[in-house]
Design a protein around this motif. Structure first.
Motif, PDB file in Angstrom:
ATOM      1  N   GLN A 166       0.817  -0.673   0.161  1.00 47.87           N
ATOM      2  CA  GLN A 166      -0.315   0.727  -0.144  1.00 47.87           C
ATOM      3  C   GLN A 166       0.827   1.412   0.371  1.00 47.87           C
ATOM      4  O   GLN A 166       0.539   1.804   0.110  1.00 47.87           O
ATOM      5  CB  GLN A 166      -0.910  -0.077   1.443  1.00 47.87           C
ATOM      6  N   ALA A 167       1.906   1.054   1.193  1.00 51.96           N
ATOM      7  CA  ALA A 167       2.687   2.556   0.998  1.00 51.96           C
ATOM      8  C   ALA A 167       3.606   2.394  -0.353  1.00 51.96           C
ATOM      9  O   ALA A 167       3.612   4.214  -0.881  1.00 51.96           O
ATOM     10  CB  ALA A 167       3.922   2.235   1.704  1.00 51.96           C
ATOM     11  N   GLY A 168       3.687   1.443  -1.348  1.00 53.37           N
ATOM     12  CA  GLY A 168       4.382   1.547  -2.361  1.00 53.37           C
ATOM     13  C   GLY A 168       3.705   2.243  -3.303  1.00 53.37           C
ATOM     14  O   GLY A 168       3.675   3.156  -4.484  1.00 53.37           O
ATOM     15  N   LEU A 169       2.473   2.024  -3.390  1.00 55.60           N
ATOM     16  CA  LEU A 169       1.589   2.359  -4.162  1.00 55.60           C
ATOM     17  C   LEU A 169       0.968   3.955  -4.025  1.00 55.60           C
ATOM     18  O   LEU A 169       1.343   4.805  -4.911  1.00 55.60           O
ATOM     19  CB  LEU A 169       0.323   1.795  -4.252  1.00 55.60           C
ATOM     20  N   ILE A 170       0.865   3.583  -2.562  1.00 55.25           N
ATOM     21  CA  ILE A 170       0.868   5.929  -1.996  1.00 55.25           C
ATOM     22  C   ILE A 170       2.125   6.760  -2.501  1.00 55.25           C
ATOM     23  O   ILE A 170       1.849   7.394  -3.806  1.00 55.25           O
ATOM     24  CB  ILE A 170       0.399   5.914  -1.006  1.00 55.25           C
ATOM     25  N   GLN A 171       2.701   5.696  -2.995  1.00 49.85           N
ATOM     26  CA  GLN A 171       4.324   6.475  -2.751  1.00 49.85           C
ATOM     27  C   GLN A 171       4.094   6.866  -4.859  1.00 49.85           C
ATOM     28  O   GLN A 171       4.513   7.973  -5.016  1.00 49.85           O
ATOM     29  CB  GLN A 171       5.865   6.077  -2.019  1.00 49.85           C
ATOM     30  N   HIS A 172       3.937   5.768  -4.926  1.00 53.47           N
ATOM     31  CA  HIS A 172       4.164   6.373  -6.768  1.00 53.47           C
ATOM     32  C   HIS A 172       3.232   6.673  -6.916  1.00 53.47           C
ATOM     33  O   HIS A 172       3.041   8.021  -8.247  1.00 53.47           O
ATOM     34  CB  HIS A 172       3.634   4.215  -7.579  1.00 53.47           C
TER      35      HIS A 172
ATOM     36  N   LEU B  76      -6.180  -2.416  -3.103  1.00 50.75           N
ATOM     37  CA  LEU B  76      -6.042  -2.919  -1.984  1.00 50.75           C
ATOM     38  C   LEU B  76      -7.156  -3.741  -1.034  1.00 50.75           C
ATOM     39  O   LEU B  76      -6.514  -4.761  -0.811  1.00 50.75           O
ATOM     40  CB  LEU B  76      -6.168  -1.805  -1.340  1.00 50.75           C
ATOM     41  N   GLY B  77      -8.825  -3.817  -1.895  1.00 56.83           N
ATOM     42  CA  GLY B  77      -9.418  -4.481  -1.771  1.00 56.83           C
ATOM     43  C   GLY B  77      -8.813  -6.386  -2.065  1.00 56.83           C
ATOM     44  O   GLY B  77      -9.036  -7.102  -1.402  1.00 56.83           O
ATOM     45  N   HIS B  78      -8.957  -6.252  -2.559  1.00 58.69           N
ATOM     46  CA  HIS B  78      -8.077  -7.724  -4.275  1.00 58.69           C
ATOM     47  C   HIS B  78      -7.321  -7.914  -3.167  1.00 58.69           C
ATOM     48  O   HIS B  78      -7.082  -9.307  -3.437  1.00 58.69           O
ATOM     49  CB  HIS B  78      -8.101  -7.204  -5.549  1.00 58.69           C
ATOM     50  N   LEU B  79      -5.958  -6.752  -2.696  1.00 58.22           N
ATOM     51  CA  LEU B  79      -4.991  -7.305  -1.881  1.00 58.22           C
ATOM     52  C   LEU B  79      -4.892  -8.304  -0.523  1.00 58.22           C
ATOM     53  O   LEU B  79      -4.628  -9.185  -0.205  1.00 58.22           O
ATOM     54  CB  LEU B  79      -4.000  -6.718  -2.340  1.00 58.22           C
TER      55      LEU B  79
END
Length: 214
Positions: free
Chosen positions: A79-85, A158-161
């Motif tokens: 999640q942190a990586g997606l938000i950072q991207h 995030l829901g799928h993960l």
């Protein structure tokens, strides 16, 4: 592997197995397996054995992971990586937008200075300012709309993960007294205490009987 290639139902294919002897891992050295991986139209990750184990599948796959767990981590963004991207994309868009507007403003200013009539020059400058303001407003609105769409996609991903999301489909998670996940009835004994987690709530139970799978 061939069936996964034909059905094209997943984004990435992990070919993996836990540790074992060379005989246990030998299937991943076979030519038919290597050719299937090479012909697969889906991106493949090989995670066979432990970190020190190497098979032909590791060299044929698109990416090699040291272990099956490492393979799962490679294809599952945090999640942190997606938000950072997403933040990096937003900053880049802002920089490009401002740079483009500044360059256009400089060009317009240069052209306006070449005009003979001061009144006409003032009118053109005012028009340019209005146009830039409209463009800036349009860019900001489009950027905000894009960010909202990205956030919606991020929430869906995030829901799928979420590993607990499967519980909403009627599945349950069984843990032993040490809090470890029980994957097989062979790992339990009669009178063992277990905790069963559902999508809503948990129950404590005791194993009365064990029936091996036929």
């Amino acid at each position: 592997i061939d069936e996964a290639h034909e059905r094209q139902e997943c984004d990435v294919l992990i070919i993996c197995r836990g540790g074992g002897s060379m005989e246990d891992l030998w299937q991943f050295n076979e030519e038919v397996v290597a050719r299937a991986i090479a012909n697969c139209g889906i991106p493949t990750v090989s995670g066979v054995g432990h970190e020190t184990d190497f098979t032909i599948s590791d060299f044929v796959a698109d990416v090699r992971a040291a272990t099956p767990t490492a393979a799962a981590e490679l294809v599952t963004p945090s999640q942190a990586g997606l938000i950072q991207h997403l933040n990096q994309m937003q900053q880049q868009m802002n920089r490009l937008t401002l740079s483009g507007l500044e360059q256009r403003a400089l060009n317009l200013d240069h052209l306006s200075r070449r005009l003979v009539s001061p009144l006409q020059q003032l009118k053109q400058q005012q028009q340019s300012i209005n146009e830039l303001g409209f463009r800036l407003k349009t860019v900001v609105e489009q950027t905000l709309q894009f960010q909202r769409q990205q956030l919606v996609r991020l929430e869906q991903n995030l829901g799928h993960l979420n590993p607990l999301a499967v519980l909403t489909r009627g599945f349950a998670l069984v843990e032993n007294a040490q809090g470890e996940i029980v994957q097989s009835a062979k790992n339990l004994s009669t009178n063992d205490a277990v905790n069963i987690r559902f999508a809503e709530g948990e129950v404590s139970a005791t194993v009365n009987d064990i029936k091996p799978r036929k």
